[in-house]
Design a protein around this motif. Sequence first.
Motif, PDB file in Angstrom:
ATOM      1  N   HIS A   1      28.156 -18.818  31.872  1.00 51.78           N
ATOM      2  CA  HIS A   1      27.764 -19.810  33.064  1.00 51.78           C
ATOM      3  C   HIS A   1      29.084 -20.168  33.845  1.00 51.78           C
ATOM      4  CE1 HIS A   1      23.635 -21.100  31.695  1.00 51.78           C
ATOM      5  NE2 HIS A   1      23.340 -20.807  32.896  1.00 51.78           N
TER       6      HIS A   1
ATOM      7  N   ALA B   1      25.863 -22.378  36.720  1.00 50.72           N
ATOM      8  CA  ALA B   1      25.321 -23.727  36.462  1.00 50.72           C
ATOM      9  C   ALA B   1      25.632 -24.827  37.493  1.00 50.72           C
ATOM     10  CB  ALA B   1      25.861 -24.092  35.181  1.00 50.72           C
TER      11      ALA B   1
ATOM     12  N   CYS C   1      18.575 -18.234  33.095  1.00 50.48           N
ATOM     13  CA  CYS C   1      19.707 -17.905  32.465  1.00 50.48           C
ATOM     14  C   CYS C   1      19.328 -17.751  30.958  1.00 50.48           C
ATOM     15  CB  CYS C   1      20.925 -18.874  32.875  1.00 50.48           C
ATOM     16  SG  CYS C   1      21.533 -18.818  34.276  1.00 50.48           S
TER      17      CYS C   1
END
Length: 181
Positions: free
Chosen positions: A156, A75, A137
């Motif tokens: 993440h 992320a 994701c």
Amino acid sequence: MSAMPRTLLVTGFGPFGDVADNPASRLARALDGAAHAGFHIVGREIPVSYTRGIDATVRLAHEHRADCVLGVGVATTRSTIQLERLARGSSGPTPDVDGICTPVLPGPDCLESSLPVDLWAAALGCEVSDDAGRYVCNAWLHQVRQQLAVPVGFLHVPPAGADPVWFLDGLVRLVTSPDVP
């Protein structure tokens, strides 16, 4: 957890956009072959693709007879490690590495991870997020969760990545906890 050896599949996304060396892939590859606390870990890199990444994960889960599957992605806007609780049935406008954009995903509007998220997050010492994003994701968690009958979750990591020892230590805490079903 069962005294019988179990297989945990960890898939980490590979390069995309400005992320040439994805820390998600580095974590998955570093964990490959580890055997701790009754778990054997299979770690593999998968493409940041709405179709190929999901298909590869499902194939690998069946091939290795995984008892649990954890996807890992970076992320780029977060500074902490976060375990995702929810996946939405839609994605944003950004194309994947194949140039494909999948704005609507087949299935429910919202799905929960099938991992016991709070328990895993406590064992790993990470945060819980209710937003897996609007990119591959999120689609991975939404679609893989529907296609596999084993627990599926998504983690993440920030651009700095995550230490494999941190993950293994958390896994040991998880499988030795009396609260784990």
